[in-house]
Design an enzyme around this catalytic site. Structure first.
Site: not given
Ligand code: 13P
Ligand code: G3H
Ligand code: ZN
Length: 318
Positions: A48, A81, A177, A211-212, A214, A256
Site C-alpha cells: 500500500s 494496493d 478494517g 477488497h475488505g 478479512s 490485511d
Molecule cells: P481487510 O481490511 O478486510 O483486510 O481488507 C484489505 C484490503 O482490501 C486491502 O486492499
Molecule cells: O486497504 C487497505 C489496506 O489494508 C492497507 O492499509 O493503507 O493502512 O497500509 P494501509
Molecule cells: Zn482494499
C-alpha cells in the site's frame, strides 16, 4: 519467481481466488512466503502507499527480492494496493511491480474512467496490468447499508470497455478494517452475490477483485482482548463467502486486517506471559510461524492451495 498478475488470474478464473496479502515488514514477508510454500499456493504481495511510506519503499522491494531467492519455489506477483495516479506511475517506472491498482472510485464515473485510462495506457506500455475500482466499499466505522455503493453491473461493462482496465474491484458489501458489519434487528447482513453473478454474465472471463475480505475471527479478537486489547464489536466476512466468490470469477481476495490481528495477538500474549523478555527476535519467531499458519489456512479456504505446480507447468509452456 515473480510473475504477472494476469498470468495468475488466467489460471485461477472461475476455479479459485488468489490471496492478495499486504506486507509492511520483514517478519510478515517471511511468514507470508512460508505459509504459501507450505500450502503450495501462488499468491499476490500487496504494497500500500502507507507501507511504502512506513520506512522507505526500497526496503520492501529489497526484502521481497531476498525472499524470492530464499524461497525459490514461490510463485507470486507484486501489486500496488490502492494507488493514486502519481504512485501508480512511480511503480510502473520502477520495473519491479507486476500490476498496480488505481483507486479513483471516489471520483464520479467519467472522471474515474479518465484517470483509470491514463494509468492503463502507461501501465500497458510497460507490460503491467491495472486493477481499477467501481462502486464504494463501506467505511470502516459506518453502517454498511448506508455507506456502501454497490457496483452497478451495466456501469461495470461501460467502465471496463472505456478504461481498458484488466481487473475490477467490485463493491458487494465488504469494507476495510475490523468492523465490517453492524448488526441491527431485522437487517440482513451479508454480501451481494447477485452483483458478482450479474457482472460475470455481462463480462464473462473478466477478473473481479474483492477488497475488505478479512474474516476477523472471533477467537483471534477474544484472545487479543483477554491479553489486554480493547477491540469491540468487530466483524468480518465469513470464510465460506470468500470460497464461494472464488468460483464466481473473483480472482483476487485482499486480506490485511486478519494479519494485523495475528500480529497483535502474538505480541500481546507473548509479553503478557513473558514480561521479563525484551529481545524482539523472541517474539518475532512465534509471530512468523503464526502468520504462516494464517496464510496457509486462507489459501485452503480460497482454493488456491495446492495449485502451485499446475501454475508452474502452465507458465513453462509459454
Ligand atoms: P481487510 O481490511 O478486510 O483486510 O481488507 C484489505 C484490503 O482490501 C486491502 O486492499
Ligand atoms: O486497504 C487497505 C489496506 O489494508 C492497507 O492499509 O493503507 O493502512 O497500509 P494501509
Ligand atoms: Zn482494499
Amino acid at each position: 519467481m515473480i510473475v504477472t498478475t494476469a498470468q495468475l488470474f488466467k489460471q485461477a478464473y472461475g476455479k479459485y481466488a488468489i490471496g492478495a496479502y499486504n506486507i509492511n515488514n520483514l517478519e510478515q514477508t517471511v511468514g507470508l512466503f512460508q505459509g504459501n510454500i507450505r500450502s503450495k499456493a501462488p499468491f499476490i504481495i500487496q504494497i500500500s502507499r502507507g507501507a511504502r511510506k512506513y520506512s522507505d519503499k526500497r526496503f520492501l522491494e529489497g526484502i521481497i527480492r531476498a525472499a524470492d531467492e530464499v524461497f525459490p519455489d514461490a510463485i507470486f506477483a507484486v501489486h500496488l494496493d490502492h494507488g493514486d495516479e502519481e504512485t501508480c506511475y512511480d511503480c510502473i517506472k520502477s520495473g519491479f511491480y507486476s500490476s498496480v491498482m488505481i483507486d479513483a472510485s471516489h471520483h464520479e464515473f467519467a472522471e474515474n474512467i479518465a484517470i483509470t485510462k491514463r494509468v492503463v495506457d502507461a501501465a500497458h506500455a510497460k507490460g503491467l496490468s491495472v486493477e481499477a475500482e467501481l462502486g464504494q466499499l463501506g467505511g470502516v466505522e459506518e453502517d454498511i447499508v448506508g455507506s456502501v455503493k454497490l457496483t452497478d453491473p451495466d456501469q461495470a461493462v461501460e467502465f471496463v470497455q472505456k478504461s481498458g482496465c484488466d481487473s475490477l474491484a467490485v463493491a458487494i458489501g465488504t469494507s476495510h478494517g475490523a468492523f465490517k458489519f453492524k448488526a441491527e434487528p431485522g437487517k440482513k447482513l451479508g454480501l451481494h452475490f447477485e452483483v458478482v453473478t450479474a457482472i460475470k454474465a455481462k463480462l464473462p472471463g473478466f477478473p473481479m477483485v474483492l477488497h475488505g475480505s478479512s474474516s476477523v475471527p472471533k477467537d483471534e479478537v477474544d484472545r487479543i482482548n483477554a491479553a489486554g486489547g480493547k477491540i469491540k464489536d468487530s466483524s468480518g466476512v465469513p470464510e465460506e463467502d470468500l470460497a464461494k466468490a472464488g468460483k464466481m470469477g473473483v480472482c483476487k481476495v485482499n486480506i490485511d486486517t486478519d494479519g494485523r490481528l495475528v500480529w497483535t495477538r502474538v505480541h500481546r500474549e507473548f509479553f503478557r506471559d513473558k514480561p521479563e523478555k525484551f529481545d524482539l527476535r523472541d517474539v518475532g519467531v512465534p509471530f512468523m510461524e503464526a502468520y504462516a499458519q494464517m496464510i496457509a489456512g486462507k489459501n485452503e479456504m480460497l482454493g488456491s492451495a495446492g495449485h502451485i505446480d499446475e501454475v508452474r507447468a502452465a507458465l513453462a509452456k509459454k
